[in-house]
Write an enzyme that holds these catalytic residues in place. Structure first.
Site, PDB file in Angstrom:
ATOM      1  N   ILE A  44       0.856  -1.186   0.000  1.00 44.02           N
ATOM      2  CA  ILE A  44       0.000   0.000   0.000  1.00 44.02           C
ATOM      3  C   ILE A  44       0.891   1.234   0.000  1.00 44.02           C
ATOM      4  O   ILE A  44       1.664   1.464   0.930  1.00 44.02           O
ATOM      5  CB  ILE A  44      -0.938  -0.013   1.234  1.00 44.02           C
ATOM      6  CG1 ILE A  44      -1.866  -1.239   1.179  1.00 44.02           C
ATOM      7  CG2 ILE A  44      -1.744   1.272   1.309  1.00 44.02           C
ATOM      8  CD1 ILE A  44      -2.778  -1.325  -0.035  1.00 44.02           C
TER       9      ILE A  44
ATOM     10  N   GLY B 166      -4.020  -4.224  -7.471  1.00 45.18           N
ATOM     11  CA  GLY B 166      -5.071  -3.230  -7.668  1.00 45.18           C
ATOM     12  C   GLY B 166      -5.872  -2.945  -6.407  1.00 45.18           C
ATOM     13  O   GLY B 166      -6.227  -3.859  -5.657  1.00 45.18           O
ATOM     14  N   VAL B 167      -6.179  -1.678  -6.194  1.00 48.51           N
ATOM     15  CA  VAL B 167      -6.975  -1.236  -5.042  1.00 48.51           C
ATOM     16  C   VAL B 167      -8.334  -0.693  -5.490  1.00 48.51           C
ATOM     17  O   VAL B 167      -9.334  -0.817  -4.797  1.00 48.51           O
ATOM     18  CB  VAL B 167      -6.203  -0.137  -4.260  1.00 48.51           C
ATOM     19  CG1 VAL B 167      -7.108   0.574  -3.267  1.00 48.51           C
ATOM     20  CG2 VAL B 167      -5.011  -0.745  -3.541  1.00 48.51           C
ATOM     21  N   GLY B 168      -8.389  -0.108  -6.680  1.00 51.44           N
ATOM     22  CA  GLY B 168      -9.515   0.750  -7.058  1.00 51.44           C
ATOM     23  C   GLY B 168     -10.875   0.096  -7.092  1.00 51.44           C
ATOM     24  O   GLY B 168     -11.876   0.744  -6.815  1.00 51.44           O
ATOM     25  N   GLU B 169     -10.947  -1.161  -7.454  1.00 48.80           N
ATOM     26  CA  GLU B 169     -12.268  -1.738  -7.699  1.00 48.80           C
ATOM     27  C   GLU B 169     -12.703  -2.798  -6.709  1.00 48.80           C
ATOM     28  O   GLU B 169     -13.889  -3.077  -6.557  1.00 48.80           O
ATOM     29  CB  GLU B 169     -12.320  -2.277  -9.137  1.00 48.80           C
ATOM     30  CG  GLU B 169     -12.438  -1.120 -10.115  1.00 48.80           C
ATOM     31  CD  GLU B 169     -12.059  -1.462 -11.535  1.00 48.80           C
ATOM     32  OE1 GLU B 169     -12.958  -1.754 -12.318  1.00 48.80           O
ATOM     33  OE2 GLU B 169     -10.856  -1.418 -11.864  1.00 48.80           O
TER      34      GLU B 169
END
Lengths: 737, 327
Positions: free
Chosen positions: A627, A700-703
């Site tokens: 992160i 990936g974090v966004g979805e």
């Protein structure tokens, strides 16, 4: 160092947004600008037999009226994004007298003022020859088209289902939904000596540049797309919307800047939307909870004018260790505007049914839903037998259960009651999102005044890209946070990647990382060797001097490098295409299977008499690799979870089946969560860098935040009430039993 | 929005003259009017702004008749301590409506004149007898989950969306109206018009008339009142079903009952049927549900809104129980 990786650096874009200095697409002034107003079709399918624009053309201030009779231009070699182009749809309105869907643009009036354009657009008279139309995949005349290439078979799921002692067979549906960003779609276009300048809210300025260059037959360098801020994208602003092309065409003909701001009502049909889905899920297990078969068949709503498929089953097939797996995909064409990406396009609707079915299996087994999931955790990808680059789903569930207090749950539905009499429900679900990446470039200039400028045409949709891109550079160069500047959202900058598929940090962040390393190496060469430590060059003899001192000795007073990064599986040719504005993603399934994972929990409270549902609290624990910024990552994941609550209980674009049109086309009718709907939101991210994914170790974090929440809430509603609702949104009438 | 002339008179008398001009519309808080104009659902040639006029925004709860100036803001009444104490149903109906920003701007008089949220009326495209008389009603065979069950006709099934008007309907409420020539007072029950053949007509207000005040006859039942509202989300949404109930209790027995319904009718809907069941009853949840059943006995559900009958039964029961605890 106060600005490096892992620190909760506050958002660089916040002061501008709070003060109003931040300029969104529609805010950019254009000298002598003309204004456009749309008219859209009142019928859903048929033909325009008469269109009378005479009155409108004579109206005060009107400069131009475009209809299918006057446009006489098309997309050229450009096409739909899912066919390799950049457009939201392969169909450009005003290129034919045909009407393919309700709300299709049928005229564009351009006048000196916005009011004149709107007044004149009301004077256009249109007669249609209307044909029957179907906007719902459930309409009787619709045909389901199997997509055989998407089928996966491992072992024999049907045979295992036939002989296993415990089975589940249920069908779940999710409705059409719309992005409804608060920033309306808007385009202004201006031609200056053959060059096109466009301001448009965009998640893909390089793709927009390439697409417009193709359409207008000009070099890509002659198209400038500028969009420093996006007021909510969610996938709806990832591709070129047809009206952007029309506005650019009008501006060229008029020789004058033209601006269009799309009204809320038209937002539902001039862009894309999340299509409806229907999932049949069958699961089989031994009495001890060992899953013996997984079968998931999903049908998705598509459009008559474009084929669109969001195949979730290639992901759900990989969730649990099962010797027998069978998944199928199909689509159902309907008379609607082309559906498109909307946050976790495949996963958010697909995991609703799949993870509800897992909960139903737990109930049938008399087993704890967390224990069932943990028991069937696969050591390797159960479809392709690949190793996971990292998969800490079991740890996510363990930590999530602890944070949530899952052990307080009594399994019997309706058995937990709050002091005020409300029925308490606990539910959980797995979330997963493929972690892909693609090529990206970046430029970094490090100057003697200590300022470090990071520039690339990536995008910050409120997600934190302005902040994290700077942190990645600061980590390598040891620059204090207040001296870091980041420029994004401009096609004249080195090529960033599309803000889609949760790829920005992994892709453009990796490009910033390798570019920062190049700046560091150049700095150390200029210094005659040594190491860079906290902004100081430390010579082999141990002496220290500030990096800025070395930079001051450079002729130019700065060091600037432009770097490029690509995932290994992408060829040089694919990379060149990607950097030019083409779509170039690595698959989540390469040498390793690379996914983000999450365990999501919800507590609902149900009024025992009125049967209304409130989301009391949500907990999500995620494995998203390293992160970069826990503040912006948390915000992104919490936002996804809040949207998931909206998905579960509120969001639906109603389809008037008789008229084949979207019915609730304003924000009074299309409901999403308000603050009052959301209780406590707890987000935690497990430590861990996934350097098999990329050099900075991110996934990936966004979805992923939205993915498991609808099912977790539906499962909690079942636990509270004993009513299994197999559709979203779950509304009060579904529970009035 | 279409071009218009904006006038801002200094006195009510001037405003009444301006408002009498053909094509004139009155603007108070603007939260409904501007919305309608932007959607081309209202196209006045002359907009008469009365929002600033003096003397029309007092709230006076001291006498035998409560008096709400038409230009008092929703927020002012919603946050009035005496109203919250003595007529919680009225205060709650405002508190549960719209958003704080809208409540700060919207007026109590204008609130009564809100127009329906029916999507076919709002979208400017579909057949709608309210928007284009004689064009038909799309809701009859379209999406009708939010439509009304009472006071409707084959020409229109749209809902009256207001909460304030619904709560007022449970009391003896009247609307004071002025025109340049005259003044009159209309009982709220007669102010809104149930749909017959002409659903475009929603109130008895004539061109040139302005609502100046709302009056409510004081009653001890006010203290024993509540406004219960069920909506799809917790804030900023219109009622699926709402109910105002005001009770006077004699021990566990209901001495007198007032019940009105929202989200289910073409106008604020008083339910004499529910009142009759409650009056004299020992108030239990079962009695509340019986009253709710009576309230909805005459409902005319459409294709997707039949659930409002069952939900409404329960909302009446919940409101009656809450009211009885206060009475």
């Amino acid at each position: 160092m106060d600005g490096g990786i892992g620190l909760p650096v506050t958002r660089r874009d916040a002061p501008g947004k709070v003060s109003g200095d931040a300029q969104y697409a529609a805010d950019f002034p254009h000298a002598g600008c003309a204004y456009a107003a749309l008219t859209t079709s009142s019928i859903a399918r048929g033909r325009i037999v008469r269109i009378d624009t005479a009155q409108a053309e004579r109206a005060a201030g009107v400069q131009m009226v475009l209809t299918h009779r006057s446009l006489n231009e098309g997309l050229g070699e450009e096409t739909f994004a899912m066919k390799g182009g950049h457009m939201q749809s392969s169909f450009l309105p005003l290129t034919s007298d045909e009407v393919h869907y309700a709300g299709q643009i049928v005229s564009l009036v351009i006048a000196d003022t916005q009011e004149q354009a709107e007044a004149a657009s009301r004077l256009i008279a249109i007669d249609y020859d209307a044909q029957p139309a179907s906007a719902s995949m459930d309409d009787g005349d619709r045909v389901e088209k199997p997509l055989e290439s998407k089928s996966i078979d491992v072992g024999n799921a049907n045979a295992a289902l036939a002989i296993s002692p415990v089975t589940i067979d249920a069908t779940y549906v999710t409705p059409a939904q719309h992005h409804n960003p608060i920033e309306l779609y808007a385009t202004s276009a201006e031609w200056r000596e053959g060059r096109l300048l466009v301001h448009v809210p965009s998640q893909w300025v390089m793709g927009t540049r390439m697409g417009l260059a193709t359409i207008f037959g000009i070099p890509a360098e002659d198209v400038h797309v500028e969009c420093p801020y996006v007021g909510g994208g969610f996938g709806g602003k990832a591709t070129i919307l047809p009206h952007t092309v029309l506005i650019a065409m009008a501006a060229r003909r008029l020789g004058r800047a033209v601006k269009l701001v799309v009204p809320r009502e038209a937002m539902f049909t001039v862009g894309s939307f999340r299509p409806a889905t229907r999932s049949r899920v069958r699961l089989a297990a031994e009495r001890d909870g060992t899953i013996t078969a997984v079968s998931h068949e999903q049908a998705g709503q598509s459009a008559t004018i474009d084929h669109v498929s969001f195949a979730v089953t290639e992901v759900t097939a990989r969730m649990y260790a099962s010797p027998n797996i069978r998944v199928r995909e199909s689509t159902v064409a309907t008379d609607v505007n082309t559906p498109g990406f909307q946050r976790a396009p495949a996963e958010a609707p697909g995991f609703f049914g799949f993870e509800c079915a897992v909960d139903e299996l737990a109930v049938a087994l008399g087993m704890d839903p967390v224990a069932l999931r943990t028991k069937n955790e696969p050591a390797r990808d159960p479809v392709g037998n690949l190793a996971w680059s990292s998969r800490k789903l079991t740890e996510c569930f363990a930590r999530g259960a602890e944070l949530f207090g899952w052990s307080r749950r009594t399994p019997e539905p309706g058995s937990m009651v709050a002091e005020d009499g409300a029925l308490i429900g606990y539910g959980c679900a797995t979330a997963c999102y493929p972690s892909a990446s693609g090529p990206s470039a970046a430029r970094i200039r490090y100057s003697a005044d200590g300022v470090c400028i990071v520039s690339l045409s990536a995008h910050d949709l409120g997600t934190g890209a302005y902040t994290v891109m700077g942190q990645i550079a600061a980590e390598v160069l040891g620059v204090p946070n207040h001296l870091v500047r980041v420029q994004l959202g401009d096609s004249t900058l080195p090529s960033g990647i599309i803000a889609g598929g949760s790829v920005t940090t992994s892709s453009s962040g990796s490009a910033v990382h390798v570019t920062a390393l190049a700046v560091r190496d150049a700095l150390l060469r200029a210094a005659g060797g040594g190491e860079l430590v906290d902004g100081f060059v430390v010579s082999p003899d141990g002496s220290r001097r500030p990096a800025t001192e070395v930079l001051a000795e450079c002729t130019s007073g700065f060091i600037e490098e432009t770097g490029v990064w690509k995932p290994d599986s992408i060829s040089d040719k694919q990379m060149q295409n990607g950097l030019a504005g083409g779509m170039a993603f690595s698959s989540a399934l390469g040498k390793y299977a690379t996914y983000s994972f999450g365990a999501q929990f919800a507590e609902v409270r149900v009024d025992p008499l009125l049967r209304t549902v409130r989301v009391h609290r949500m907990v999500g624990v995620f494995d998203c690799g390293r992160i970069i910024n826990p503040r912006t990552a948390r915000s992104n994941l919490a936002g996804g979870m809040i949207w998931g609550a909206s998905f579960a209980l509120l969001e639906e674009t109603q389809i008037d089946r008789k008229r084949a049109r979207f019915a609730n086309t304003d924000l009074a009718g299309y409901h999403f969560s308000t603050n009052a709907d959301i209780g406590e939101v707890v987000v935690e991210m497990l430590d861990g860098s996934d350097t098999l994914a990329n050099p900075i170790g991110t996934k990936g974090v966004g979805e992923i935040g939205i993915v498991g929440m609808p099912a977790a809430i539906a499962n909690a509603v079942y636990h509270a009430t004993g009513v299994r609702v197999r559709k979203t949104p779950i509304q009060v009438e579904d529970l009035l039993v | 929005m279409q071009p218009f002339t904006y006038v801002r008179p200094d006195t009510l008398e001037q405003a009444l003259h301006e408002a009498a001009e053909p094509g004139a519309s009155v603007l108070a808080g603007g939260t409904t009017m501007v919305d309608l104009m932007r959607g081309d659902l209202a196209a006045p040639r002359r907009v008469v702004d009365i929002g600033h006029l003096p003397g029309l925004s007092e709230i006076d709860l001291s006498g035998p008749v409560l008096r709400f100036g038409a230009l008092a803001r929703m927020a002012d009444a919603a946050e009035d301590a005496a109203l919250k104490r003595d007529y919680p149903a009225l205060a709650e109906s405002l508190q549960l409506a719209a958003s704080q920003q809208l409540r700060n701007a919207a007026t109590l008089g204008g609130n009564l004149l809100q127009r329906t949220r029916c999507p076919y009326f709002r979208n400017g495209v579909s057949a709608c007898n309210k928007r284009v008389p004689g064009s038909g009603c799309s809701a009859l065979d379209g999406e009708d989950r939010e439509m009304a069950l009472f006071g409707i006709s084959d020409a229109c099934v749209a809902n009256y969306p207001g909460d304030w008007g619904t709560a007022l309907a449970a009391f003896d409420t009247a609307v004071e109206i002025r025109s340049a020539a005259a003044s009159r007072t209309v009982p709220l029950a007669n102010f809104h018009v149930a749909y017959g053949d002409d659903p475009a007509r929603e109130t008895v207000l004539e061109q040139g008339e302005i609502v100046t005040a709302i009056t409510v006859r004081a009653t001890p039942a006010g203290r024993g009142s509540t406004y219960a509202k069920v909506r799809d989300r917790q804030s900023y949404a219109y009622a699926l079903v709402s109910a105002a109930v005001a009770l006077e209790m004699d021990g566990d027995t209901v001495a007198s009952a007032r019940v009105s319904l929202g989200g289910v009718a073409s106008k604020p809907w008083r339910s004499a049927e529910a009142e009759a069941v409650l009056t004299g009853a020992t108030l239990t949840e079962a009695a509340g549900l019986r009253a709710g059943e009576a309230a909805f006995a005459g409902a005319r559900p459409g294709r997707h809104n039949a659930f409002k009958v069952e939900l409404g039964r329960r909302v009446v029961a919940r409101a009656a129980l809450t009211a009885s605890r206060r009475a």
